[in-house]
Design a protein around this motif. Structure first.
Motif, PDB file in Angstrom:
ATOM      1  N   SER A  32      35.918   7.796   9.978  1.00 43.56           N
ATOM      2  CA  SER A  32      35.616   8.948  10.831  1.00 43.56           C
ATOM      3  C   SER A  32      34.152   9.338  10.703  1.00 43.56           C
ATOM      4  O   SER A  32      33.485   9.643  11.704  1.00 43.56           O
ATOM      5  N   GLY A  33      33.635   9.309   9.488  1.00 42.39           N
ATOM      6  CA  GLY A  33      32.233   9.639   9.279  1.00 42.39           C
ATOM      7  C   GLY A  33      31.289   8.671   9.948  1.00 42.39           C
ATOM      8  O   GLY A  33      30.226   9.067  10.450  1.00 42.39           O
ATOM      9  N   VAL A  34      31.641   7.394   9.995  1.00 44.55           N
ATOM     10  CA  VAL A  34      30.804   6.399  10.676  1.00 44.55           C
ATOM     11  C   VAL A  34      30.607   6.798  12.136  1.00 44.55           C
ATOM     12  O   VAL A  34      29.497   6.741  12.678  1.00 44.55           O
ATOM     13  N   GLY A  35      31.677   7.206  12.786  1.00 42.00           N
ATOM     14  CA  GLY A  35      31.569   7.619  14.184  1.00 42.00           C
ATOM     15  C   GLY A  35      30.692   8.835  14.374  1.00 42.00           C
ATOM     16  O   GLY A  35      30.073   9.009  15.440  1.00 42.00           O
ATOM     17  N   CYS A  74      32.494  18.338  16.220  1.00 37.73           N
ATOM     18  CA  CYS A  74      32.648  18.171  14.768  1.00 37.73           C
ATOM     19  C   CYS A  74      33.600  19.207  14.177  1.00 37.73           C
ATOM     20  O   CYS A  74      34.064  19.046  13.049  1.00 37.73           O
ATOM     21  N   GLY A  75      33.913  20.269  14.919  1.00 36.38           N
ATOM     22  CA  GLY A  75      34.899  21.229  14.448  1.00 36.38           C
ATOM     23  C   GLY A  75      36.243  20.590  14.158  1.00 36.38           C
ATOM     24  O   GLY A  75      37.008  21.080  13.313  1.00 36.38           O
ATOM     25  N   PHE A  76      36.536  19.469  14.843  1.00 36.67           N
ATOM     26  CA  PHE A  76      37.797  18.762  14.598  1.00 36.67           C
ATOM     27  C   PHE A  76      37.700  17.843  13.386  1.00 36.67           C
ATOM     28  O   PHE A  76      38.568  17.866  12.515  1.00 36.67           O
ATOM     29  N   THR A  99      35.203   9.269  15.672  1.00 36.02           N
ATOM     30  CA  THR A  99      35.221  10.296  14.630  1.00 36.02           C
ATOM     31  C   THR A  99      36.600  10.902  14.436  1.00 36.02           C
ATOM     32  O   THR A  99      36.933  11.370  13.341  1.00 36.02           O
ATOM     33  N   CYS A 100      37.405  10.910  15.483  1.00 35.50           N
ATOM     34  CA  CYS A 100      38.686  11.606  15.428  1.00 35.50           C
ATOM     35  C   CYS A 100      39.888  10.673  15.309  1.00 35.50           C
ATOM     36  O   CYS A 100      40.883  11.018  14.662  1.00 35.50           O
ATOM     37  N   ALA A 101      39.815   9.493  15.933  1.00 38.20           N
ATOM     38  CA  ALA A 101      40.981   8.608  15.980  1.00 38.20           C
ATOM     39  C   ALA A 101      41.535   8.243  14.596  1.00 38.20           C
ATOM     40  O   ALA A 101      42.759   8.270  14.393  1.00 38.20           O
ATOM     41  N   PRO A 102      40.699   7.883  13.596  1.00 37.90           N
ATOM     42  CA  PRO A 102      41.279   7.482  12.297  1.00 37.90           C
ATOM     43  C   PRO A 102      42.075   8.581  11.605  1.00 37.90           C
ATOM     44  O   PRO A 102      42.991   8.282  10.825  1.00 37.90           O
ATOM     45  N   LEU A 103      41.754   9.839  11.884  1.00 39.42           N
ATOM     46  CA  LEU A 103      42.442  10.940  11.200  1.00 39.42           C
ATOM     47  C   LEU A 103      43.922  11.018  11.577  1.00 39.42           C
ATOM     48  O   LEU A 103      44.730  11.557  10.817  1.00 39.42           O
TER      49      LEU A 103
END
Length: 427
Positions: A336-339, A247-249, A313-317
């Protein structure tokens, strides 16, 4: 036609998994007390976070300074979290929670004094967050005693949804409320929420003895070393810890939400409102993801899909590199939050692998590392955003997080079958 007797008799079938319901979990009195107390104090914290972020950026116009102050809500566990978390095993967990709530209420009341120097506020913020380490460790260690089996996972989902909903409400409404209340009154409100949490714990959580007898209480250093050996000496636990720290990312965008809002400002909405919307986007997605993940996916299904959810969590960003408009940014951050709902599965698996006597220290180490990872990520993101802008920083965080999530998914595939078997045995 020949038939298979085993199929007819069901001797070779696995019994169906039974998932706990939200209703039966909410019916547990102690859980309701822990749930309400956490929601009260968290709402106050979100208002205080928005107040500090807006105040600092208005004074400095610096993304780095804003991120540095926001990082103060994450960095204290690096120094004291691993040591203080052991208090949750050394002393009765209910007593530890009460002490931390009361002391934090006192510190925040001091912060709410008008005219308090900014440097003193930063020190007090540091101390308030530091006390969150033993509180969170005690609460996390107490939860498996209050809720057993799949009730624990569903209870975690309820708390996760509530926490994210409270964050969403606090961030979305924070800008407007701060404009009316002012930062000092917001801090006073935060102090009151900790007092309310303490009262709820007194009324709703029963006393339990500590996990160590009076004559067998190791030193804080010894407990810290033992907890580190337990968590990092087991391949399964190491992988689960790294999943948690991922989650740091994907939390990094929250730390640079104010300068990001400045870039998106077209005069339609005030910057504080845009900031609140951005900070609320990821919690909104997590509310949706946690509800669906906890309600409609079986216990073993959660564990099997954990890696894919972590990658989500990371891909959409990464798409933020294209500098999309506000509506698209909100959608990407919400996705991202959904993941982020994968943390429910990681938490449940962690409980299965940690002995009850060491849960406080183990959860404390994980929580401290989690907050430290978020704080360091936000601080680094603010420094880089100062040079290249917030959009590329968010995209870089997404790409780096996705790469780490892929590696963790491969590692998780090696040990998930054993943990799934344990989870099925308790449902």
């Amino acid at each position: 036609m020949a038939t298979n007797p085993g199929r007819l008799s069901g001797r070779h079938r696995r019994p169906p998994e039974v998932s706990a319901t939200y209703r039966e979990v909410i019916a547990v009195r102690e859980f309701r007390a822990l749930w309400l107390g956490q929601a009260m104090s968290l709402l106050g914290d979100q208002l205080a976070s928005v107040a500090l972020a807006v105040l600092v950026y208005n004074r400095t116009q610096s993304a780095l300074a804003t991120a540095a102050v926001y990082a103060l809500t994450y960095l204290p566990p690096i120094l004291g979290g691993p040591l203080l978390a052991g208090l949750a095993d050394r002393y009765p967990r209910r007593r530890v929670m009460l002490f931390c709530d009361l002391l934090r209420a006192l510190l925040l009341a001091t912060m709410a004094v008008p005219g308090m120097p900014f440097a003193v506020l930063c020190v007090l913020v540091f101390c308030v967050v530091l006390l969150g380490a033993p509180f969170s460790a005690a609460r996390a260690a107490l939860m498996p005693e209050v809720l057993e089996g799949d009730r624990y996972v569903v209870g975690s989902a309820i708390q996760n949804v509530t926490n994210q909903a409270v964050q969403m409400l606090g961030f979305a409404a924070g800008g407007a409320l701060i404009a009316g209340l002012g930062p000092y009154r917001a801090l006073a409100l935060d102090s009151a929420t900790f007092l309310g949490s303490a009262l709820v714990i007194v009324a709703g959580v029963r006393r339990r003895p500590s996990s160590h007898s009076e004559g067998d209480k190791p030193s804080v250093w010894a407990m810290t070393r033992a907890g580190a050996r337990l968590v990092f000496g087991d391949r399964r636990l190491r992988t689960l810890v790294l999943f948690a720290w991922l989650c740091g990312f994907y939390v990094l965008p929250e730390g640079i939400a104010v300068p990001y809002a400045e870039r998106l400002d077209d005069g339609t909405l005030p910057v504080p409102v845009i900031t609140g919307l951005l900070m609320a986007a990821t919690p909104t997605g997590t509310v949706i993801g946690a509800f669906l993940f906890g309600r409609f996916v079986t216990p073993s299904g959660r564990l099997r899909s954990m890696g894919w959810m972590a990658m989500l969590t990371c891909a959409p960003l990464i798409a933020c590199l294209m500098r999309p408009p506000l509506e698209a940014v909100l959608a990407l951050w919400a996705l991202s939050g959904v993941g982020g709902a994968y943390q429910l599965a990681a938490n449940a698996a962690f409980v299965q692998c940690v002995p009850p006597a060491g849960r406080g220290q183990a959860f404390g180490l994980v929580q401290s590392g989690l907050l430290a990872a978020q704080g360091l990520g936000i601080l680094a993101g603010g420094a880089i955003a100062q040079q290249i802008g917030p959009e590329p920083v968010v995209a870089l965080a997404g790409a780096a997080g996705l790469a780490v999530a892929v590696v963790l998914t491969l590692l998780w595939a090696e040990s998930r079958s054993e943990i799934i078997a344990k989870v099925r045995a308790t449902t």
